[in-house]
Scaffold this motif. Structure first.
Motif: not given
Length: 348
Positions: A1-8, A314-320
């Motif tokens: 995932m990006s470090t800049d969340p999709a705010q809208p 149930l969803h998976d996060l990146s370890r980063g």
């Protein structure tokens, strides 16, 4: 995932959740990860969901204090699942033992380890309905998260393929679905059809827009001949037979799928070409490379991987991942849980 969340998109999700009949309870399986703690504090303050942290309560609260994070005491605002108590609760242990019974290759040692694993205990809380969704993986490999999903939560009725997708929010505000970018390495035609069906459902749940599904290839409508092209065409035929209401076409090259002028030139009879918002890649290699190019060079925000096909979200996060990533995925999970409460999944 990006470090800049999709705010809208995130703002839209939060607004949708505030109108829900009941606030979804979303479990965060790594409750002592600083990023997860930040996300939980943020979500509790936002008030759209009830974050449920898995971890020793004293350790969770002490670590939060060290990080200068304020965690509410009210369990309606933020709750904590103590894995030691879950592991001693007959209701939980019986449900987990029942789930693992079908896994005949597991040794007695494996079963004992999983019975004490906070990730599997959190998945059991999801199986029991004590939480509405789960986000995990900030410090666990994807394989562990997939096993917890398959072993404990299980596939939804009528589902044969566990897959994944990403939501890609572009700088111009458009939101696209990309599947599969994280799970199925070399899908068959039947698996491609399953991935397309699941990705379309994920896209509709999370955007409230109608999916226009393009199955991608290096060929558009027979411009190249190859077994890999045939596999995509076979998947389209399967989809049209099983889901005649789904707007789907293929095989299409990416430009023909998303650029109206090119779609009209290369596939003039198609109602999807040039209009697609949901893209199905022919392999995991193509999907993983494609979403990372869109993310890194196209500056798209990637939310996911969103696991598809499980009986509960149930969803998976990146370890980063960052705390913002965790909060975004938690809101996506909550939206899906809310939609599915209103519209139970149909068996096929």
């Amino acid at each position: 995932m990006s470090t800049d969340p999709a705010q809208p998109l995130i703002t839209t999700w939060a607004e949708r959740l505030r109108t829900a009949h009941r606030k979804p309870r979303i479990a965060l399986a790594e409750g002592t990860d600083p990023r997860v703690l930040w996300a939980a504090a943020h979500l509790a303050e936002q008030g759209a969901v009830t974050p449920v942290l898995t971890g020793d309560p004293a350790r969770v609260r002490n670590l939060a204090a060290d990080l200068d994070l304020k965690l509410p005491e009210d369990p309606e605002a933020l709750d904590i699942l103590d894995p030691a108590r879950l592991a001693a609760d007959p209701r939980c242990t019986d449900a987990l033992a029942e789930a693992l019974e079908a896994r005949r290759r597991l040794t007695s040692h494996d079963r004992r380890e999983l019975a004490a694993d906070p990730l599997f205990l959190t998945a059991t809380a999801l199986r029991l309905g004590d939480v509405d969704g789960c986000v995990a993986g900030s410090n666990r490999p994807t394989a562990d998260v997939l096993r917890a999903g398959l072993y404990v939560v299980g596939l939804a009725p009528g589902i044969r393929t566990l897959s994944s997708s990403f939501l890609m929010e572009l700088p111009d505000g458009r939101v696209l679905g990309y599947g599969d970018c994280a799970v199925v390495v070399d899908p068959t035609s039947a698996e491609l059809a399953d991935i397309a069906r699941a990705t379309a459902a994920t896209y509709e749940e999370l955007t409230a827009d109608t999916p226009q599904v393009a199955l991608l290839s290096f060929s558009t409508k027979g411009s190249a001949q190859h077994p890999q092209v045939d596999r995509v065409g076979d998947a389209v035929r399967l989809l049209r037979a099983s889901d005649p209401e789904l707007a789907v076409d293929g095989e299409l090259q990416y430009d023909a799928a998303c650029v109206p002028a090119i779609g009209r030139a290369k596939a003039p009879a198609s109602t999807v070409a040039g209009q697609a918002n949901t893209f199905i890649f022919p392999s995991l290699a193509a999907g993983n490379i494609g979403y990372k190019i869109a993310q890194r060079l196209g500056h798209a925000t990637a939310i996911g991987p969103l696991l598809q096909g499980l009986a509960a979200p149930l969803h998976d996060l990146s370890r980063g991942c960052t705390g913002s990533d965790t909060a975004a995925l938690s809101l996506a999970t909550a939206v899906q849980a809310t939609v599915r409460r209103r519209q139970p999944p149909q068996t096929r």
